[in-house]
Write a protein that holds these residues in place. Structure first.
Motif, mmCIF file in Angstrom:
data_model
loop_
_atom_site.group_PDB
_atom_site.id
_atom_site.type_symbol
_atom_site.label_atom_id
_atom_site.label_comp_id
_atom_site.label_asym_id
_atom_site.label_seq_id
_atom_site.Cartn_x
_atom_site.Cartn_y
_atom_site.Cartn_z
ATOM 1 N N PHE A 153 0.806 -1.215 0.000
ATOM 2 C CA PHE A 153 0.000 0.000 0.000
ATOM 3 C C PHE A 153 0.838 1.264 0.000
ATOM 4 O O PHE A 153 0.328 2.352 0.218
ATOM 5 C CB PHE A 153 -0.935 0.001 1.216
ATOM 6 C CG PHE A 153 -1.746 -1.262 1.336
ATOM 7 C CD1 PHE A 153 -2.542 -1.692 0.297
ATOM 8 C CD2 PHE A 153 -1.681 -2.028 2.482
ATOM 9 C CE1 PHE A 153 -3.270 -2.869 0.393
ATOM 10 C CE2 PHE A 153 -2.417 -3.207 2.598
ATOM 11 C CZ PHE A 153 -3.214 -3.617 1.547
ATOM 12 N N LEU A 154 2.133 1.127 -0.240
ATOM 13 C CA LEU A 154 3.030 2.268 -0.259
ATOM 14 C C LEU A 154 2.585 3.290 -1.304
ATOM 15 O O LEU A 154 2.364 2.957 -2.462
ATOM 16 C CB LEU A 154 4.452 1.790 -0.591
ATOM 17 C CG LEU A 154 5.562 2.832 -0.541
ATOM 18 C CD1 LEU A 154 5.801 3.279 0.901
ATOM 19 C CD2 LEU A 154 6.851 2.252 -1.130
ATOM 20 N N GLY A 155 2.440 4.536 -0.876
ATOM 21 C CA GLY A 155 2.080 5.609 -1.797
ATOM 22 C C GLY A 155 0.610 5.700 -2.143
ATOM 23 O O GLY A 155 0.233 6.468 -3.025
ATOM 24 N N LYS A 156 -0.225 4.945 -1.441
ATOM 25 C CA LYS A 156 -1.658 4.962 -1.749
ATOM 26 C C LYS A 156 -2.418 5.767 -0.711
ATOM 27 O O LYS A 156 -2.122 5.709 0.478
ATOM 28 C CB LYS A 156 -2.214 3.536 -1.800
ATOM 29 C CG LYS A 156 -1.686 2.750 -2.974
ATOM 30 C CD LYS A 156 -2.252 1.350 -2.974
ATOM 31 C CE LYS A 156 -1.757 0.607 -4.183
ATOM 32 N NZ LYS A 156 -0.299 0.527 -4.230
ATOM 33 N N ASP A 157 -3.430 6.488 -1.173
ATOM 34 C CA ASP A 157 -4.263 7.251 -0.252
ATOM 35 C C ASP A 157 -5.185 6.282 0.498
ATOM 36 O O ASP A 157 -5.357 5.129 0.104
ATOM 37 C CB ASP A 157 -5.082 8.300 -1.015
ATOM 38 C CG ASP A 157 -6.008 7.675 -2.040
ATOM 39 O OD1 ASP A 157 -7.016 7.062 -1.620
ATOM 40 O OD2 ASP A 157 -5.726 7.778 -3.244
ATOM 41 N N PRO A 158 -5.789 6.728 1.620
ATOM 42 C CA PRO A 158 -6.590 5.809 2.442
ATOM 43 C C PRO A 158 -7.779 5.199 1.717
ATOM 44 O O PRO A 158 -8.155 4.058 1.987
ATOM 45 C CB PRO A 158 -7.039 6.676 3.623
ATOM 46 C CG PRO A 158 -6.832 8.087 3.189
ATOM 47 C CD PRO A 158 -5.689 8.057 2.234
ATOM 48 N N PHE A 159 -8.365 5.935 0.765
ATOM 49 C CA PHE A 159 -9.516 5.390 0.047
ATOM 50 C C PHE A 159 -9.089 4.266 -0.898
ATOM 51 O O PHE A 159 -9.776 3.248 -1.013
ATOM 52 C CB PHE A 159 -10.216 6.509 -0.733
ATOM 53 C CG PHE A 159 -10.591 7.684 0.121
ATOM 54 C CD1 PHE A 159 -11.538 7.547 1.134
ATOM 55 C CD2 PHE A 159 -9.981 8.909 -0.054
ATOM 56 C CE1 PHE A 159 -11.876 8.623 1.933
ATOM 57 C CE2 PHE A 159 -10.308 9.981 0.742
ATOM 58 C CZ PHE A 159 -11.257 9.845 1.739
ATOM 59 N N THR A 160 -7.960 4.460 -1.575
ATOM 60 C CA THR A 160 -7.457 3.418 -2.467
ATOM 61 C C THR A 160 -7.076 2.171 -1.676
ATOM 62 O O THR A 160 -7.324 1.039 -2.105
ATOM 63 C CB THR A 160 -6.246 3.930 -3.267
ATOM 64 O OG1 THR A 160 -6.643 5.051 -4.048
ATOM 65 C CG2 THR A 160 -5.702 2.846 -4.194
ATOM 66 N N LYS A 162 -8.374 1.102 1.162
ATOM 67 C CA LYS A 162 -9.606 0.405 1.567
ATOM 68 C C LYS A 162 -10.270 -0.268 0.377
ATOM 69 O O LYS A 162 -10.760 -1.404 0.470
ATOM 70 C CB LYS A 162 -10.557 1.390 2.241
ATOM 71 C CG LYS A 162 -10.073 1.889 3.601
ATOM 72 C CD LYS A 162 -11.062 2.838 4.225
ATOM 73 C CE LYS A 162 -10.543 3.398 5.550
ATOM 74 N NZ LYS A 162 -10.336 2.348 6.559
ATOM 75 N N ASP A 163 -10.307 0.422 -0.776
ATOM 76 C CA ASP A 163 -10.917 -0.155 -1.974
ATOM 77 C C ASP A 163 -10.172 -1.406 -2.408
ATOM 78 O O ASP A 163 -10.784 -2.403 -2.806
ATOM 79 C CB ASP A 163 -10.921 0.866 -3.122
ATOM 80 C CG ASP A 163 -12.039 1.883 -2.997
ATOM 81 O OD1 ASP A 163 -12.955 1.662 -2.180
ATOM 82 O OD2 ASP A 163 -11.983 2.901 -3.706
ATOM 83 N N PHE A 164 -8.832 -1.350 -2.353
ATOM 84 C CA PHE A 164 -8.082 -2.495 -2.823
ATOM 85 C C PHE A 164 -8.272 -3.698 -1.903
ATOM 86 O O PHE A 164 -8.388 -4.829 -2.375
ATOM 87 C CB PHE A 164 -6.595 -2.189 -2.947
ATOM 88 C CG PHE A 164 -5.837 -3.373 -3.480
ATOM 89 C CD1 PHE A 164 -5.913 -3.698 -4.823
ATOM 90 C CD2 PHE A 164 -5.118 -4.196 -2.640
ATOM 91 C CE1 PHE A 164 -5.270 -4.817 -5.328
ATOM 92 C CE2 PHE A 164 -4.461 -5.312 -3.128
ATOM 93 C CZ PHE A 164 -4.540 -5.624 -4.482
#
Length: 242
Positions: A153-160, A162-164
């Motif tokens: 999850f490095l570099g991902k915003d919190p919504f991305t 959770k979606d992933f």
């Protein structure tokens, strides 16, 4: 089943032995395990050694064989990326399909679409977060049995993030085994079956997440205890001696 037996990969730093100082554990098929700990605890070294990407002492066996003997059944996903920056996302997928018969180009495109990425995008021109999404799409398109995920999850915003996790949960068949390292404990707490906490190169605790919750604990508080972190330590800053 994964069997890790006295796995060691050490370095000398300032005269001391550091790295992975010895790990022993087994993981049954279908379990989702978080490899947790502070920076420098040995988490990445553990996964890379298991995947055969680092020479190490001891054993890491997947159904009785090392990763080097069955790469087609194992997918190693890293937030740092293993892509070729000059290729487009579509070209990268085609290359992986040529290298791995188990690579599913249709599934890869579905993940790219989910992450709002185009096959025409040149990977080297993407942002850090977008590159990490390409890596995730490629890793899960392999349709492996074992997934080793280092800071996915490095570099991902919190919504991305959770979606992933929701997307990953929905696309798994239940027989896959996943080991992942992450510092986003709250995001993965209800996704994990088990947590292995690494501290200073050794396994400090190995706990089932359901049992942890039944005890009224959380991953963060359990990790703090296992790593010896004192939440009141900051109060000592600036205090006069004596």
């Amino acid at each position: 089943m994964i069997e890790v037996k006295n796995l060691r990969k050490t370095y000398r730093k300032h005269g001391a032995e550091v790295g992975l100082l010895g790990a022993d554990f087994t993981v049954p098929d279908g379990q989702i395990v978080g490899i947790l700990g502070e920076n420098g605890a040995g988490k990445t070294t553990l996964l890379r050694s298991m995947a055969g990407l680092l020479p190490a002492k001891g054993e890491a066996l997947f159904d009785g064989k090392p990763a080097s003997a069955q790469y087609e059944r194992i997918s190693y996903i890293t937030g740092e990326g293993s892509y070729y920056p000059t290729l487009t996302a579509a070209e990268y997928g085609a290359l992986l399909a040529d290298l791995n018969p188990s690579f599913d180009e249709v599934r890869y495109k579905e993940f790219l679409d989910f992450f709002s990425l185009s096959g025409k995008d040149v990977i080297g021109h993407l942002s850090t977060g977008q590159k990490a999404r390409v890596e995730l799409a490629a890793g899960f398109a392999k349709r492996a049995v074992y997934y080793l995920m280092d800071e996915p999850f490095l570099g991902k915003d919190p919504f991305t993030r959770k979606d992933f996790i929701k997307l990953m949960s929905g696309t798994l068949h239940g027989g896959e085994t996943i080991l992942l390292t992450t510092h986003y404990l709250e995001d993965v707490e209800h996704f994990l079956d088990r947590a292995i906490i690494v501290h200073e190169g050794r396994i400090a605790e190995d706990v089932m997440v359901d049992e942890l919750h039944e005890a009224g604990d959380t991953l963060l508080t359990r990790m703090a205890k296992a790593c010896g972190w004192d939440p009141q330590h900051y109060l000592q800053f600036g205090q006069p001696n004596g």
